[in-house]
Scaffold this motif. Structure first.
Motif, mmCIF file in Angstrom:
data_model
loop_
_atom_site.group_PDB
_atom_site.id
_atom_site.type_symbol
_atom_site.label_atom_id
_atom_site.label_comp_id
_atom_site.label_asym_id
_atom_site.label_seq_id
_atom_site.Cartn_x
_atom_site.Cartn_y
_atom_site.Cartn_z
ATOM 1 N N ASN A 1 8.090 6.308 -7.029
ATOM 2 C CA ASN A 1 6.817 5.705 -6.627
ATOM 3 C C ASN A 1 7.068 4.857 -5.399
ATOM 4 O O ASN A 1 8.115 4.194 -5.312
ATOM 5 C CB ASN A 1 6.243 4.809 -7.739
ATOM 6 C CG ASN A 1 5.451 5.608 -8.751
ATOM 7 O OD1 ASN A 1 5.741 6.782 -9.006
ATOM 8 N ND2 ASN A 1 4.431 4.987 -9.341
ATOM 9 N N PHE A 2 6.143 4.901 -4.468
ATOM 10 C CA PHE A 2 6.238 4.014 -3.302
ATOM 11 C C PHE A 2 4.907 3.305 -3.138
ATOM 12 O O PHE A 2 3.862 3.935 -3.035
ATOM 13 C CB PHE A 2 6.592 4.783 -2.034
ATOM 14 C CG PHE A 2 6.566 3.910 -0.792
ATOM 15 C CD1 PHE A 2 7.517 2.924 -0.614
ATOM 16 C CD2 PHE A 2 5.580 4.065 0.160
ATOM 17 C CE1 PHE A 2 7.492 2.106 0.513
ATOM 18 C CE2 PHE A 2 5.540 3.241 1.296
ATOM 19 C CZ PHE A 2 6.501 2.263 1.458
ATOM 20 N N TYR A 3 4.969 1.995 -3.103
ATOM 21 C CA TYR A 3 3.751 1.180 -3.103
ATOM 22 C C TYR A 3 4.025 -0.042 -2.250
ATOM 23 O O TYR A 3 4.875 -0.865 -2.595
ATOM 24 C CB TYR A 3 3.444 0.782 -4.548
ATOM 25 C CG TYR A 3 2.190 -0.041 -4.749
ATOM 26 C CD1 TYR A 3 0.974 0.354 -4.232
ATOM 27 C CD2 TYR A 3 2.237 -1.212 -5.514
ATOM 28 C CE1 TYR A 3 -0.175 -0.402 -4.452
ATOM 29 C CE2 TYR A 3 1.096 -1.969 -5.751
ATOM 30 C CZ TYR A 3 -0.113 -1.555 -5.215
ATOM 31 O OH TYR A 3 -1.246 -2.294 -5.435
ATOM 32 N N SER A 4 3.359 -0.139 -1.123
ATOM 33 C CA SER A 4 3.553 -1.258 -0.200
ATOM 34 C C SER A 4 2.178 -1.712 0.270
ATOM 35 O O SER A 4 1.736 -1.375 1.361
ATOM 36 C CB SER A 4 4.422 -0.816 0.988
ATOM 37 O OG SER A 4 4.504 -1.849 1.952
ATOM 38 N N PRO A 5 1.460 -2.453 -0.602
ATOM 39 C CA PRO A 5 0.055 -2.758 -0.334
ATOM 40 C C PRO A 5 -0.186 -3.935 0.607
ATOM 41 O O PRO A 5 -1.342 -4.270 0.866
ATOM 42 C CB PRO A 5 -0.472 -3.075 -1.731
ATOM 43 C CG PRO A 5 0.702 -3.694 -2.427
ATOM 44 C CD PRO A 5 1.925 -2.998 -1.890
ATOM 45 N N LEU B 1 10.514 1.867 1.883
ATOM 46 C CA LEU B 1 10.350 3.198 2.479
ATOM 47 C C LEU B 1 11.675 3.897 2.744
ATOM 48 O O LEU B 1 11.793 5.095 2.481
ATOM 49 C CB LEU B 1 9.562 3.089 3.802
ATOM 50 C CG LEU B 1 9.303 4.434 4.484
ATOM 51 C CD1 LEU B 1 8.268 5.244 3.723
ATOM 52 C CD2 LEU B 1 8.853 4.247 5.928
#
Lengths: 392, 392
Positions: free
Chosen positions: A5-9, A255
């Motif tokens: 999962n990649f999550y960079s809000p 990332l």
């Protein structure tokens, strides 16, 4: 490629003078009172803190403040911050500073809604809830402005431990490269080393064929190799500062590590140095990372050749790949020396006789640790020994 | 480096079988009914749609559905979708498909809470509010899974127009490379071409010294040059599919374009081809992009040399840089031909005599357009002429 999962809000607000907009951004998240959290004198002396306060005031936001975060931020101030936030009904924390300030803000943010001791989160417990935080960044280094990570040092015993959770990611981060132009060269170089370390810890992997992640890692590393000497030579080079500041975020928001195993042993091994000697984390990494590389490179000579050729522009020696691998590591150490970093214990202010203490504090014990090469306590002692005596 | 904001809040859920988790992710955002939006037969025939429905049902989510999205998605179906969502009180849209399906879902999402005609948003009005959307991606191409953009074709007159807003960014996107393994080679190659075009449109800039963005662009391009021929040779190569799928997201969520001017003329010039001939967008780009490059390269020969050497591995001719620039463009066209893409009008099914119609529809009129080289209608006609007759 491994599943991930990649999550960079985080919303990144990048460029000259952008800190004057921070009131607008805070307003999206805070309906009550804001804690402005900062470190020592530079944010005050430079007038940055006043500009930030003005922006908040102009947006009709009320705030309280807590300064005094020191490098390798301490649990003692975190406890103070939690108490203050509860007393003043703070619902948003604005960190104005570098990695230490942001990490301290994250610890307070996690601690406020938690009934137990916040140190639980730095002893293995996952953070499920936290106050929202925002960032005005003053040094390109830790990448904490784009990550969900935080590292805190326990005053009692100088134990340095980390935690990570998506709820600790900043809502917004203001990155103004101009704010970094007044930094001393040594701190700039420490930051650059930390940024490169964040990439290397993800670059050395046992997962094959993750070309996109490899190339993204190399993109950041090549940028750092080009831009760092330019800011050391000319601290006012805005373009170089800007490239480094953005590279520092990309290096650590997750990332450049997706889809594969990572190995954070160098960070762990270094943390014991900065905890014991209170030296800069980046300076410790400059001593440890190339030494770690020398100890592990035989595990995957070709990967070190890839680093040597793609990042440092070495010619591949097809008849003797090992020589290329070693040349790449030498290039890295020479690069670090060239930007003014220490490369061995003496230059760092560490002592070889402390190695048993350092190894013990790291706490591997009889086990092993590492995602690229699994290290025993004896292996770590060897790495400290290489680091103690390293030369160009 | 220019000031910028970068905001990519989508949670990416990447890897084998991850579509079975989509119910969990939808549940975070929907308290009412979900619209499952999809295209033609493949999502149905492959059983993907059934798996998605099962995941939603298992999570206790009720849904309605609307299929039939076609490539170059039409406004007519968008109107139908908006009406359906309002009638059924839909509060979340799940797009199961490629760029066309996602773009159609975004248009519906923007249209539902809007009192006027949704086409306003494709005629210059900014989208301020939209239903939340999620994505299960079936082809690596448009990058719509990570972007806030959407392109829709107006049935009446075949006018193709785009819009963009952060509120159109998906809440989550499931990227399972296995879902792309059944794609025909032609579609895979079209997708790869689109991905590379998304990077090139950002790579050719007049803003100097944005090393980090340059290197990130090149990271994606080099990955595509390596991985695309591998999936054309072996459609079941999971690792290559995975690299391409992730590269496709990185190419278009905004990261590789920050801090500088961009130039989207190739996309605009191509859109008229796919609108008029209903050809694949990627195939149109394969014909247009190298032709655009041949027309503009003299504006910045060194930038094309950079592409030639760093992306395609050409040797720099220091005595005659222009020859290196042209060699890079030739390499790109040969690469496209090698993966089965058309390279001129005849191979695409376009007609040279239509050029005046194409130019007129593009609507530059007496003005100029472009962030790298500003093009007049006559310039665009020249580019179409180069494209019409291009050879290896």
């Amino acid at each position: 490629m491994d599943n991930f999962n990649f999550y960079s809000p985080t919303e990144f607000v990048f460029g000259k003078g952008r800190e004057s907009e921070c009131g607008e951004y805070v307003k999206k998240y805070s309906k009550g009172k804001v804690l402005i959290h900062y470190g020592g004198g530079s944010a005050v002396k430079s007038g940055l803190l006043d500009r930030v306060k003005k922006s908040l005031t102009d947006s009709g936001i009320s705030f309280t403040e807590l300064g005094g975060v020191q490098p390798n931020p301490r649990d003692t101030l975190v406890y103070k911050g939690i108490e203050l936030c509860r007393k003043e009904n703070v619902d948003f924390i604005l960190a104005v500073g570098g990695g230490s300030v942001i990490d301290s803000a994250k610890a307070i943010a996690a601690g406020v809604p938690y009934e137990g001791d916040f140190w639980d989160f730095y002893s293995g417990k996952h953070v499920e809830e936290a106050l929202p935080i925002g960032v005005v960044l003053t040094i390109a280094a830790a990448g904490s402005e784009g990550s969900g990570d935080s590292v805190i040092t326990k005053e009692d015993g100088l134990i340095k431990r980390g935690t990570g959770s998506d709820v600790l990611r900043a809502k917004f981060s203001v990155l103004d490269p101009e704010l970094t132009q007044t930094l001393p060269a040594y701190q700039t170089a420490c930051g650059a080393t930390d940024i490169m370390a964040h990439v290397f810890e993800r670059y050395f992997t046992n997962t094959k064929e993750v070309e996109i992640t490899d190339r993204l890692c190399e993109a950041v590393l090549i940028t750092m190799v080009k831009e760092t000497p330019r800011v050391i030579a000319d601290p006012n080079n805005y373009e170089a500062r800007a490239n480094i500041m953005w590279a520092g975020m990309v290096a650590h928001n997750g990332l450049v590590g997706v889809g594969r195993s990572q190995d954070w042993n160098s960070h762990g091994i270094e943390h014991e140095l900065s905890a014991l000697y209170d030296c800069a984390h980046g300076a410790g990494l400059a001593v440890i990372m190339p030494s770690w590389m020398e100890f592990v490179y035989k595990h995957d000579v070709m990967r070190f050749c890839q680093m040597a050729t793609r990042v440092f522009g070495c010619q591949m020696n097809f008849e003797d790949p090992e020589s290329t691998a070693l040349e790449g590591i030498r290039c890295f150490r020479r690069f670090l020396h060239g930007i003014g970093m220490p490369i061995n214990f003496e230059e760092l202010g560490a002592k070889e006789e402390d190695i048993p203490v350092l190894v013990k504090k790291l706490g591997i014990g009889d086990g092993k640790r590492g995602g690229f090469v699994s290290l025993s306590s004896d292996d770590v002692a060897e790495i400290y020994k290489i680091a103690a005596k390293a030369s160009l």
